[in-house]
Scaffold this active site. Structure first.
Site, PDB file in Angstrom:
ATOM      1  NE  ARG A 266      -2.087   0.623   4.063  1.00  0.00           N
ATOM      2  CZ  ARG A 266      -1.329   1.275   4.934  1.00  0.00           C
ATOM      3  NH1 ARG A 266      -0.835   2.459   4.645  1.00  0.00           N
ATOM      4  NH2 ARG A 266      -1.035   0.739   6.092  1.00  0.00           N
ATOM      5  CG  HIS A 270      -5.421   2.201   6.995  1.00  0.00           C
ATOM      6  ND1 HIS A 270      -5.618   0.927   6.527  1.00  0.00           N
ATOM      7  CD2 HIS A 270      -6.558   2.531   7.674  1.00  0.00           C
ATOM      8  CE1 HIS A 270      -6.816   0.500   6.901  1.00  0.00           C
ATOM      9  NE2 HIS A 270      -7.401   1.463   7.592  1.00  0.00           N
ATOM     10  CE1 TYR A 279       1.964   2.345   8.491  1.00  0.00           C
ATOM     11  CE2 TYR A 279       0.857   3.916   9.929  1.00  0.00           C
ATOM     12  CZ  TYR A 279       0.908   3.215   8.747  1.00  0.00           C
ATOM     13  OH  TYR A 279      -0.077   3.391   7.808  1.00  0.00           O
TER      14      TYR A 279
END
Ligand SMILES: Cc1ncc(C[n+]2csc(CCOP(=O)(O)OP(=O)(O)O)c2C)c(N)n1
Ligand SMILES: Cc1ncc(C[n+]2csc(CCOP(=O)(O)OP(=O)(O)O)c2C)c(N)n1
Ligand SMILES: [Mg+2]
Ligand SMILES: [Mg+2]
Lengths: 370, 323, 370, 323
Positions: A266, A270, A279
């Site tokens: 991805r 998100h 992260y």
């Protein structure tokens, strides 16, 4: 000792091959694999490209619409175009898709109007399309739940003797949910014509795959259900198509369900509400940018003489028109009638609903007066 | 003919399967075994293992696949083996079964019936005697049906299976063996209609499920005290037939809601709150609630202390009359 | 292509061996297996026998108690003695067991008073023992749920640096539940010192294994969690012990969880409420009777000179005494104080509970008057 | 210092972890990300990944392992990412978390806190705006805490983590960014005490969670009409502080229960039923309930029609005064 549940056949046959199936190399060179024959005509090869580009452009538009306050939130598929377009293209008209919330690419291939998908993200209504129009179930938000709907649908199709296949899309994170497990197991036990298509995009929001499972790969999870597990390069649209095709054909022929892992990434956050800098690193992102599914496929097509600047511009033009239309439909789209809130809850609502409708009408009138 | 509730339910399933090919019955042990309460007895024999079948042991799987089968066009009637084992299916029931039609603007209807043998009084081990109705009544999109007698069990299950809306069908398992004189098939009022099962003038007992019988017995016993109790059997919790309840309370001036579930935040609270709203000027006493204590379901040897019975109902009636 | 989630090591190593581990042949002859060394002294070998016999005798007593109306229901372990005694014997004192409702054999090994277990089935209280007394959690009735408690307990033990192992018992049917899946996955991801012990007794009530899963064996389910799967002859107490020992040692050494399938058979009805004639044949039952775990082990012990009639009679005598004591404790056991119903729900109950206690007291007094 | 509710919760977690080594915080995305609402921000950095960690995506797994960890001796504080994603954990919460202590005759205590960001009003997609309290209030064995302001959020979360009983902790997510002047740490009343947040004489608004602020605003606005509204903040739903509510209603003679959840079978029914029982002779009007409509949570663009607001509260007050 022979017992119920003893080993039938060679279980090693169930193990997915070590390397993901890959038909296009980094330079866009084609290497066909015997087990996964490509049955695509030139027009199909171009169509795959077209859908990927359209998906990417619509996706970008959606992100912009969100930034402009037109959508509440949006879940981007950037980088996962091949992982969605390939499998969706492998389906026939009577087949069904049971998507999660990230399936704009699959939706486009099935002929769903992207604006319909965006209406959900805008909050005009809870879902934007009629699933029966293009055999595409509503986007499912509670993780893993839709895999059971796919399994049940496939059980029904089998019972009815229909030669159709139900394909459920979900993510790497979804493999941890109990529902996904139950779906795989039901489908296996009932030999349901079902394909479980996992886009392993390496993260569930911020949680990396290594904290999600210790399975060697997600495809290995198939072993526990006695179904084949396949693994493919999710950024190679020919691989996703070919592997999906095999799983779909198998299901259609009565061979039962299978689990496919498309290894991808991805490239966006998100959702638009997410901050991936918390992260993951730019380096990691950079590595995956280099594996862009569209760029690689474009090289291939150009090499094969299937794509030139004119065609490329034609697709871009189509994308621009589509995006403009979608934007036009979404931008400032009216909010709908609040009284509709009571319309669809029940086919046969209780008398109670009349009261509530009256109350809301009173409130609306009151607000009108003020 | 004297018919038990278990037979009535079994016949309803049989007749529904006979009437409509799309009706399929499945769950844990419903096939060869006929269900642990034999409610699906002989259905597999009669209709084959494609229409009545066992599943893997997974309740979310059962309800989740029923949603998929219903989307395809079947009418699944699934069994949760016991009340307490409905909970693994809670997400599928709450997030999808109840909401998919609304979400889809009416394009997807889910004619699914989730049958749940409910309640205690059978001396079972834990998790086999729960009254889960309040977990479902506050979820819009579900119809909640709770018959108390064999005739209603038959007729309402037939209606539930014909319902285009999903139905949670609560079967009072301790009444499975209670009998009624019936000539099946019978018809009855549609889902959503309460019934004055016994007219009376002193006070109204509003009840459903297993407590219908208890309330009728209480009404009998109350005659000794000179009390003439009216018993309203709700039969359906959602949609709730408030009018029938309020009409009754308007006549008697006193209401007691009786159910097997714990009182605190039980469904009786909704009935009491509504009666309070709608019958304010008629009430000569507060609406009292009679139910079980607000504790986890007790061990078998102590359950009779927990469950509401005729005495507890009559105590409450007395309390009501003291106002 | 190296990606997160790529194959690490050889996944074939995860596949359980084709045949279940078996150390005793049909005639009670011992064939040791290198990978599963036996570290049992003579006294241990006798202890295994003793526990199996005690378990069987108590089990029979429980069934009789139920027939006499003393228990509401009872779930027999007949035929599964080796499948429970072996693994329980492989645990050390600090280790924990998280059982289902059928674990009388494991309970006995852990030193739980069988009467305590039967109090639950009698309905004197919801459970009959203090889990902390012998590190044996309460019997769990909702299928599969206790596997998560074991996983969490093991996660905690690891965090705390305790060298203990949590062993969860469940059945073949339980492998279908979402909770079991989540437990295996959590344990794997957190490297929790946990052993998942599946007694595959071929049925979940009436549902045979073939309708429960299409996995080649239950042990194969381990592959999807990246943990070892072992399979053993569940009617061979030396095999169940040795395999459990290996899994337990591995967990204790920090090697993480494993899944063990003990292939066995429930020779009694599911519970005393069940009628197995509806779903299985006498022939099938007969085949399994011939594999009786106690008979086979007895032959072995006699052959080895570890058991003679005197010792056998001694064990029977102990069993008779135990059974008599259990019967004595259960028969007509008082029902307990109804006011206790309010005692344990909360450490800090609300004022509401005082009212309810008063109400129940009034009812009791009223009933007393009548 | 002006503190948001999000900061207050974050500080409470921090302070609890500081105070007691046995406190562990886990759930989906609570580590590096700090939770989707940042309630666990920097806890992993400060206490390490053994005390604040991410889990696989499985809510039943989260609650089920928390039960095991608590049995061992830890005090897990777990996060459900959103209200609607609590449902997969329903069985573990209902069948075990709530009942294990009772089942074990008090030998097993489960000091687990399940934090749930609740309710709507933030323009989210479906399943992110649920009011699930009524799914838990009828389950004995749970304490249900529902703060409405930052100070309570801090103090009650500290109390919840210290509680030997399991707590379902409902955080009104639309109020995460609301501020209060606070010097943390603060103490407050124990779990189970309601608070008269604003005294008044015309009528009592009984409320909790996100609606505390709405009711206070309504009370302000009501002054224009000459109404002096009392606002009772329940703060805890189980155990319920009935006395404080009944005292208030005894003074004002009128009660309205206000919550964000749908009215039908919502927690307001319990409050209304109790007030009806306990304050019968004081009531000059029926207890009215103000909440959302009895429908699935609507799409973002329509949610403001659904949610109770100052106007809906005042309409109901007017209605009450008409009796
Ligand atoms: C049952 C449930 N729990 C939590 C969430 C919140 N949530 C939304 S997306 C997501 C991560 C999903 O990860 P994955 O399955 O890998 O799919 P991806 O988003 O990467 O496509 C989470 C935790 C949810 N939607 N449903
Ligand atoms: C969640 C749940 N669903 C259903 C049941 C009812 N039930 C009790 S035992 C059982 C079969 C269990 O089979 P298995 O796991 O193989 O264990 P076995 O009884 O064979 O030891 C079922 C369905 C239950 N206890 N819990
Ligand atoms: Mg993902
Ligand atoms: Mg079994």
């Amino acid at each position: 000792m022979t017992t119920a549940g003893a080993v039938a056949g060679d279980p090693r046959a169930l193990l997915p091959p070590d390397a993901p199936v890959r038909l296009l190399d980094d330079e866009g060179g084609l290497h066909e694999a015997d087990a996964f024959p490509l049955d695509l005509k030139d027009a199909d090869l171009v169509a795959l490209y077209r859908f990927m580009v359209l998906a990417r452009r619509v996706d970008r538009q959606a992100i912009n619409l969100q930034r402009q306050g037109q959508l509440g939130v949006y879940a981007s598929l950037l980088g996962q175009e091949a992982a969605q377009v390939g499998p969706a293209y492998a389906l026939g008209d009577p087949d069904w898709v049971f998507p999660s919330y990230r399936e704009m690419g699959a939706a486009l291939v099935r002929g769903i109007d992207p604006a319909a998908i965006l209406h959900m993200f805008r909050g005009t209504w809870l879902a934007g399309h009629d699933p029966y129009d293009a055999n595409f179930a509503l986007l499912s938000i509670p993780i893993g739940t839709q895999a059971l709907h796919a399994a049940g649908f496939a059980m029904a199709a089998k019972l009815d003797g229909a030669g159709l296949v139900a394909m459920s899309f979900f993510g790497d994170g979804a493999t941890s949910e109990g529902d996904t497990h139950e779906a795989l197991n039901f489908a296996a036990v009932f030999d349901a014509p079902c394909v479980f298509w996992v886009q392993n995009n390496q993260y569930a929001i911020s949680v990396p795959l290594s904290l999600q499972t210790r399975a060697p790969t997600i495809a290995h999870k198939a072993v526990g259900y006695g179904m084949p597990g396949y693994r493919c390069d999710g950024n190679d649209v020919l691989a996703t198509y070919a592997v999906a095709r095999r799983a779909v054909d198998r299901a259609r022929r009565g061979g039962g369900p299978s689990l496919v892992e498309a290894v991808t990434y991805r490239m966006e956050a998100h959702t638009t509400a997410d901050d991936p800098s918390r992260y993951r690193t730019e380096t990691e992102l950079g590595e995956w940018r280099a594996k862009d599914p569209i760029a690689r496929y474009e090289t291939f097509l150009r090499r094969e003489g299937l794509l030139d600047d004119a065609l490329s511009e034609e697709v871009e033009q189509e994308a621009r028109e589509l995006v403009a239309r979608v934007r036009g439909e979404i931008y400032d789209a009216p909010h709908g009638d609040p009284l509709e809130l009571f319309e669809h809850v029940y086919v046969e609502p209780g008398p109670h609903y009349d009261e509530q409708r009256r109350q809301l009408r009173r409130e609306l009138d009151g607000a009108g007066e003020a | 003919m004297a018919v038990t509730m278990a037979q009535a339910l079994n016949t309803a399933l049989h007749d529904a399967m006979e009437a409509d090919d799309r009706v399929v019955v499945y769950g844990e042990d419903v096939g060869m075994l006929g269900g642990v309460f034999r409610i699906t007895d002989k259905l597999q024999e009669r209709f084959g293992a494609t229409r009545c079948f066992d599943t893997p042991l997974a309740e979310s799987g059962i309800v989740g696949t029923a949603i998929g089968m219903a989307m395809y066009g079947y009418r699944p009637v699934v069994e949760m083996q016991f009340d307490g084992f409905t909970y693994p299916a809670f997400e599928q029931i709450t997030s999808h079964l109840a909401k998919m039609r609304n979400r889809s603007r009416g394009t997807v209807t889910l004619p699914v019936v989730v049958r749940i043998p409910c309640g205690g009084g059978i001396g079972a081990v834990e998790h086999h005697s729960e009254s889960p109705e309040s977990y479902f009544t506050s979820t819009a999109g579900l119809r909640i049906v709770a018959p108390g007698v064999p005739g209603d069990a038959y007729a309402l299950l037939r209606r539930a299976i014909e319902s285009a809306d999903p139905v949670v069908f609560l079967e009072p398992k301790r009444r499975y063996w209670a009998k009624e004189d019936l000539d099946l098939p019978i018809e009855t009022a549609p889902i959503g209609r309460a019934l004055v099962r016994r007219p009376g003038r002193t006070a109204t007992l509003v009840t459903y499920g297993s407590m219908v019988r208890t309330c009728l017995e209480a009404a009998e016993a109350a005659q000794q005290e000179g009390w003439d109790l009216e018993v309203v059997d709700l039969r359906t919790l959602v949609p709730l037939d408030t009018d029938t309840v309020v009409d009754s309370v308007a006549r008697t001036g006193r209401a007691l809601v009786v159910h097997e579930a714990q009182v605190f935040a039980g469904f009786g609270a909704e009935v009491a709150a509504r009666v309070g709203e709608r019958a304010f000027y008629h009430l000569e006493a507060p609406v009292l609630r009679v139910g079980a204590y607000d504790i986890p379901y007790p061990p078998a040897k102590l359950e009779h202390y927990h469950l509401p019975d005729v005495d507890r109902v009559l105590d409450a009636v007395e309390q009501s009359l003291e106002y």
